[in-house]
Design an enzyme around this catalytic site. Structure first.
Site, short mmCIF file in Angstrom:
data_model
loop_
_atom_site.label_atom_id
_atom_site.label_comp_id
_atom_site.label_asym_id
_atom_site.label_seq_id
_atom_site.Cartn_x
_atom_site.Cartn_y
_atom_site.Cartn_z
N HIS A 164 0.82 -1.22 0.00
CA HIS A 164 0.00 0.00 0.00
C HIS A 164 0.85 1.26 0.00
O HIS A 164 0.33 2.35 -0.25
CB HIS A 164 -0.98 -0.01 1.19
CG HIS A 164 -0.35 0.24 2.52
ND1 HIS A 164 -0.06 -0.75 3.42
CD2 HIS A 164 0.04 1.40 3.12
CE1 HIS A 164 0.47 -0.23 4.51
NE2 HIS A 164 0.55 1.08 4.35
N ASP A 229 -11.70 -8.91 1.39
CA ASP A 229 -10.98 -9.23 2.62
C ASP A 229 -9.61 -9.84 2.41
O ASP A 229 -8.82 -9.93 3.36
CB ASP A 229 -11.83 -10.19 3.47
CG ASP A 229 -13.10 -9.52 3.97
OD1 ASP A 229 -13.09 -8.27 4.08
OD2 ASP A 229 -14.09 -10.22 4.21
N SER A 305 4.28 1.67 8.75
CA SER A 305 3.86 0.57 7.89
C SER A 305 4.92 0.28 6.84
O SER A 305 5.60 1.17 6.34
CB SER A 305 2.51 0.89 7.23
OG SER A 305 2.56 2.11 6.55
#
Length: 372
Positions: A164, A229, A305
């Site tokens: 991401h 998910d 992250s």
């Protein structure tokens, strides 16, 4: 072709996981690692690079949600492990892969709106100061991405991070084409030429030295699965630098079950946004796990992250203790635990399949990736 259940059992198989001894050392298990090889590559249109970089991922699907999800089919797993490669000139390719199990012939080898906070009670993070720590292993393996995330050195020219930080699931983020990786170095005073200038009680000031990224690999499981998910299961990416970084790196390893981790704990260091310019270290217990994810409450903020989650265990073959990256810190989840909302931080586990894929990206030869 073996059925999927047999396929999964083969991937989970490990030798020498838990020796029974009163003097037992937490030992790296030997996994039967599958082989992932590229089958075909095609050119894609150049991306737009119009997405905003996200420094965290938030998902309402918790451990029970993931555990109740049906197992993917063999074809679905192949699709998830296919990948895109982004080059520094903006060109983009997609590679389909094949998954092979080699015989083991003795080679040994979100609900209600809430304030998103990732600090649990007393803030247990440690800021790392001074070049004597920052420039030494394992802290020296943590690097900063120009998109704002953290990464970890896993080879001479490779950095492991979260997908991401590069791609939002629909498009590549702004700055991904000219992505750079920052290495903390001391700010030298005029004429010091690297001499030890830490005579003051004040922390030594550091600066980032940047290296451009040559190419980036992102699994299709992240790109295709971000709308559902399974996306977080594939929130990892590998960056190849344009030149070697000349630092000690940390090898990747297959994530053992949480009950086999030393003290049930994990460790990672990252560049949390609330402490700009500081490398922040933390450790904590794993609270729950699925096949692909580790759930924990390590204190963290956006910017951390992409950090490599590691543990230190005994390497029996080499007769020494060794740290390995077993996961990638991904983001934050609010989880419904028996009707009570509870928040977790989540790390993507390096499974045997992911190990085979990442290792092949690094080595380019599956024969160097048989031992996880």
């Amino acid at each position: 072709m073996a059925g999927l259940s047999t396929f999964i059992l083969l991937l989970c198989a490990a030798k020498d996981v838990m020796p029974s001894s009163s003097h037992w050392k937490p030992t790296w298990p030997s996994y039967r690692v599958p082989v992932i090889l590229p089958r075909s590559t095609l050119n894609l249109d150049k991306p737009q690079f119009d997405a905003e970089a996200r420094l965290e991922v938030v998902s309402p699907c918790g451990p029970e949600c993931h555990k109740s999800s049906p197992l993917p089919t063999y074809e679905e797993v192949k699709n998830y492990l296919s990948y895109e490669t982004l080059y520094a000139n903006g060109s983009l390719t997609e590679t389909e892969v094949g998954i092979y199990i080699l015989s083991n012939s003795g080679d040994g080898s979100q609900g209600k709106s809430r304030t998103k906070r990732q600090i649990y009670g007393y803030d247990s993070r440690f800021s790392i100061f001074g070049k004597d720590f920052l420039l030494n292993y394992p802290f020296s393996t943590s690097v900063k991405l120009s998109t704002g995330c953290t990464g970890t050195l896993v080879a001479e020219k490779h950095v492991l991070t979260a997908a991401h930080c590069i791609h939002d699931g629909k498009s590549y983020v702004k700055g991904a084409q000219k992505l750079r990786v920052g290495f903390l170095k001391p700010k030298l005073k005029d004429g010091s030429k690297g001499a030890n200038i830490t005579n003051s009680a004040m922390p030594e000031k550091m600066k980032f030295q940047w290296i451009r990224v040559k190419r980036t690999h992102v699994p299709k499981g992240w790109i295709k699965g971000n709308a559902n998910d399974i996306g977080m299961d594939y929130d990892y990416a590998l960056l190849e630098l344009k030149k070697p970084h000349k630092r000690k790196f940390m090898k990747i390893g297959v994530s053992p079950p949480a009950r086999h981790l030393p003290g049930g704990r994990i460790h990672f260091s990252g560049y949390d946004n609330d402490r700009p310019g500081n490398l922040v270290y933390r450790f904590c217990d794993v609270k729950d796990e699925t096949y692909d994810l580790l759930y924990q409450q390590c204190d963290a903020q956006p910017g951390a992250s992409g950090s490599g989650v590691y543990v230190r265990m005994w390497k029996r073959q080499n007769h020494k203790w060794e740290r390995k990256i077993i996961g990638i810190f991904s983001g934050h989840q609010w989880v419904d635990m028996n009707g009570t909302p509870q928040d977790f931080n989540v790390a993507v586990r390096i499974t045997p399949l992911k190990y085979a894929q990442i290792c092949y990206w690094i080595k380019g030869n599956y024969l160097d990736c048989r031992e996880g």
